[in-house]
Design a protein around this motif. Structure first.
Motif, PDB file in Angstrom:
ATOM      1  N   ASN A  92       0.896  -1.154   0.000  1.00  0.00           N
ATOM      2  CA  ASN A  92       0.000   0.000   0.000  1.00  0.00           C
ATOM      3  C   ASN A  92       0.937   1.207   0.000  1.00  0.00           C
ATOM      4  OD1 ASN A  92      -1.613   1.842   2.469  1.00  0.00           O
ATOM      5  ND2 ASN A  92      -2.499   1.517   0.471  1.00  0.00           N
ATOM      6  N   GLU A 126       7.006   2.331   1.899  1.00  0.00           N
ATOM      7  CA  GLU A 126       6.660   2.341   0.470  1.00  0.00           C
ATOM      8  C   GLU A 126       5.977   3.653   0.128  1.00  0.00           C
ATOM      9  OE1 GLU A 126       5.882  -1.078   1.528  1.00  0.00           O
ATOM     10  OE2 GLU A 126       4.356  -0.406   2.937  1.00  0.00           O
ATOM     11  N   PHE A 171      -4.405  -1.364   1.977  1.00  0.00           N
ATOM     12  CA  PHE A 171      -3.720  -2.267   2.893  1.00  0.00           C
ATOM     13  C   PHE A 171      -4.604  -3.464   3.255  1.00  0.00           C
ATOM     14  CE2 PHE A 171      -2.346  -3.666   7.143  1.00  0.00           C
ATOM     15  CZ  PHE A 171      -1.066  -4.062   6.814  1.00  0.00           C
ATOM     16  N   GLY A 176       5.173  -3.040   5.230  1.00  0.00           N
ATOM     17  CA  GLY A 176       5.313  -2.678   6.646  1.00  0.00           C
ATOM     18  C   GLY A 176       4.385  -3.521   7.495  1.00  0.00           C
ATOM     19  N   THR A 202      -2.600  -2.813  12.568  1.00  0.00           N
ATOM     20  CA  THR A 202      -2.513  -3.144  13.993  1.00  0.00           C
ATOM     21  C   THR A 202      -2.946  -1.950  14.843  1.00  0.00           C
ATOM     22  OG1 THR A 202      -0.158  -2.709  13.699  1.00  0.00           O
ATOM     23  CG2 THR A 202      -0.823  -4.992  13.921  1.00  0.00           C
ATOM     24  N   ASP A 242       1.717   3.740  12.634  1.00  0.00           N
ATOM     25  CA  ASP A 242       3.087   3.284  12.835  1.00  0.00           C
ATOM     26  C   ASP A 242       4.022   4.494  12.918  1.00  0.00           C
ATOM     27  OD1 ASP A 242       1.427   1.221  11.763  1.00  0.00           O
ATOM     28  OD2 ASP A 242       3.213   0.018  11.420  1.00  0.00           O
TER      29      ASP A 242
END
Ligand code: ARG
Length: 492
Positions: free
Chosen positions: A41, A48, A81, A99, A149, A185
């Protein structure tokens, strides 16, 4: 020049290059080297991101090195994602490198390579938010990227978050006060904060996580290849070097400094969104893809529509073709009763579940089948609107049913419904804007890519809207002329 030949010329001018492009894009494969398809993604710097039209960052750089060392050709695809793991699971891709945090639930679906980075989740807020502690997650609106997450963390321990498709949208929601904090993140959060001085990361770190590449459980060979090469790369220092270099490259932000009034801001934003890095090309290429997909889908739709309409009206008029009629009815009910995005995703992930299928083909199939259902009813209405005496007249002239249909009924029906078919084209043009769901870079997705690079929502969205509007107005005008032409002809 008559109206008819004008229309034919316009059609030829659009179609011939499109068909050639479709053919060329289908036969560009070298055939020699094995290809490895990676999905990500690509709005997650430094892991990325799209730069100068290419997907780069830590993940693609590592996977590229692994491919080089094992003699694979790398193909990278960008998608939401939430679809990345499914893409590997269903065999649409070989490796998910996005990731991705290793979790037990995900382990049930795919295999993970050895980890390559340790990461953390962080809370980001607006600078003007005042005191914000971790307990505030309970009582405030929190933004997250869907399926991450961060999403799971907030959902499990605090409350239902506001879920967005991409990190830049999460950040935009924070900036525009739709949410009061976001959980993302750490590294992408830092990149966003660097580009948006009004945002800060709270110092309290949340969970620590491991990132690894995801590989289908059916590919132990590939898993082994990744792990062996990753270990070599760790040992010889390549892994650390690639990660460090990608981080540095990502930190060079291309936002222009400015210190003027509103006009200067607009100018600077315009330059950032469209001029720097030739970003206008995302819109231009996207526009080409949108037109190509629309034109080919409308053609497929017309073909299907004709077939279905003929079967259905023959059944209505003669009572024959019972089974075919039932099949057609089913088709109409299912296709018109389900959203086109879902049909697109089903065709992409379930029906064409092999690796090597052109996304243009998938999109044309999905939108063509969808449009066919509407076109069928338009054409059937055209057939039914004709006087029944027409058929009898044809038959009494000695024509067979088929001949009457082809030579007498259909030409008249088609002429009556041409404006409605033109309208279908316009509707479809806008509907194809969901193509981004299967990582096809159409016009809408072009705008998304720009947004993800410039952390700027207004101008890219406006530009996309203006282009759609201009095209729709152009075709509506053309359609209006066509209608007037037909009316004149009818009056003669
Ligand atoms: N590490 C988080 C997770 O695995 C977020 C990953 C998001 N990646 C991305 N390319 N947007 O859920």
């Amino acid at each position: 020049m008559s109206l008819k030949s004008k229309m034919l010329r316009v059609l030829a001018a659009v179609l011939v290059p499109s068909l050639m492009l479709a053919m060329v894009s289908g036969c560009g494969k070298s055939g020699k080297k094995r290809t490895l398809v990676m999905v990500c993604n690509a709005a997650f710097p430094p892991f990325e991101l799209v730069r100068e039209g290419e997907i780069g960052g830590i993940d693609p750089d590592i996977v590229r090195e692994i491919c080089e060392r094992n003699d694979y050709e790398l193909k990278i695809e960008d998608m939401p994602f939430g679809s990345v793991i499914a893409a590997v699971q269903t065999g649409k891709a070989d490796v998910a490198a996005s990731g991705i945090t290793v979790t037990d639930e995900r382990r049930k679906m795919i295999d993970f390579t050895d980890p390559y980075v340790t990461a953390r989740q962080r809370i980001m807020v607006r600078k003007d938010a005042g005191e914000f502690s971790i307990e505030c997650l309970d009582t405030n609106l929190i933004g997250v990227q869907e399926g991450t997450t961060g999403d799971m963390f907030v959902t499990k321990h605090y409350r239902e978050p506001e879920r967005y498709k991409n990190v830049p949208e999460v950040v935009q929601a924070l900036k525009t006060r739709k949410v009061n904090a976001v959980v993302v993140d750490e590294e992408p959060a830092r990149a966003e904060a660097a580009a948006n001085p009004d945002l800060v990361l709270l110092s309290v770190p949340l969970a620590t996580e491991d990132y690894a590449f995801g590989i289908s459980k059916r590919r132990p060979d590939l898993l082994n290849m990744f792990n062996v090469t990753l270990r070599q790369m760790k040992a010889d220092g390549t892994l650390d070097r690639i990660i460090a270099e990608a981080r540095i490259r990502c930190a060079s932000n291309d936002a222009d400094a400015f210190d003027g009034g509103l006009l200067d801001r607009i100018k600077a934003d315009f330059k950032l969104n469209f001029v720097n890095g030739n970003r206008y090309r995302y819109l231009l290429n996207g526009f080409g893809v949108t037109m190509l997909v629309t034109v080919l889908s409308v053609l497929l739709g017309i073909l299907l529509g004709f077939l279905v309409a003929i079967v259905r009206s023959t059944h209505d008029m003669t009572g024959t073709h019972v089974v075919a009629d039932a099949v057609c009815r089913c088709y109409l009910v299912v296709i018109r009763g389900t959203p086109v995005v879902i049909q697109l995703l089903i065709i992409y992930f379930v029906i064409f579940c092999s690796l090597d299928v052109s996304k243009i083909l998938v999109a044309v199939t999905a939108f063509g089948i969808n449009s066919g259902a509407y076109t069928a009813e338009i054409i059937r209405a055209g057939i039914m609107s004709l006087d029944r005496g027409q058929i009898e007249a044809g038959r009494s002239l000695g024509l067979s049913y088929r001949q009457t249909m082809l030579r007498v009924i259909l030409p008249q029906a088609l002429r009556n419904v041409l404006p409605a078919l033109g309208n279908e084209f316009i509707v479809l043009l806008k509907e194809t804007s969901v193509s981004g769901f299967i990582a096809l870079e159409d016009l809408a997705k072009g705008g998304d890519i720009i947004r993800s690079q410039t952390y700027n929502a207004f101008l890219p969205l406006m530009a996309v809207a203006v282009i759609y509007l201009a095209v729709v107005m152009f075709f509506s005008r053309l359609l209006g002329n066509l209608e007037r032409g037909l009316q004149k002809k009818n009056r003669k």
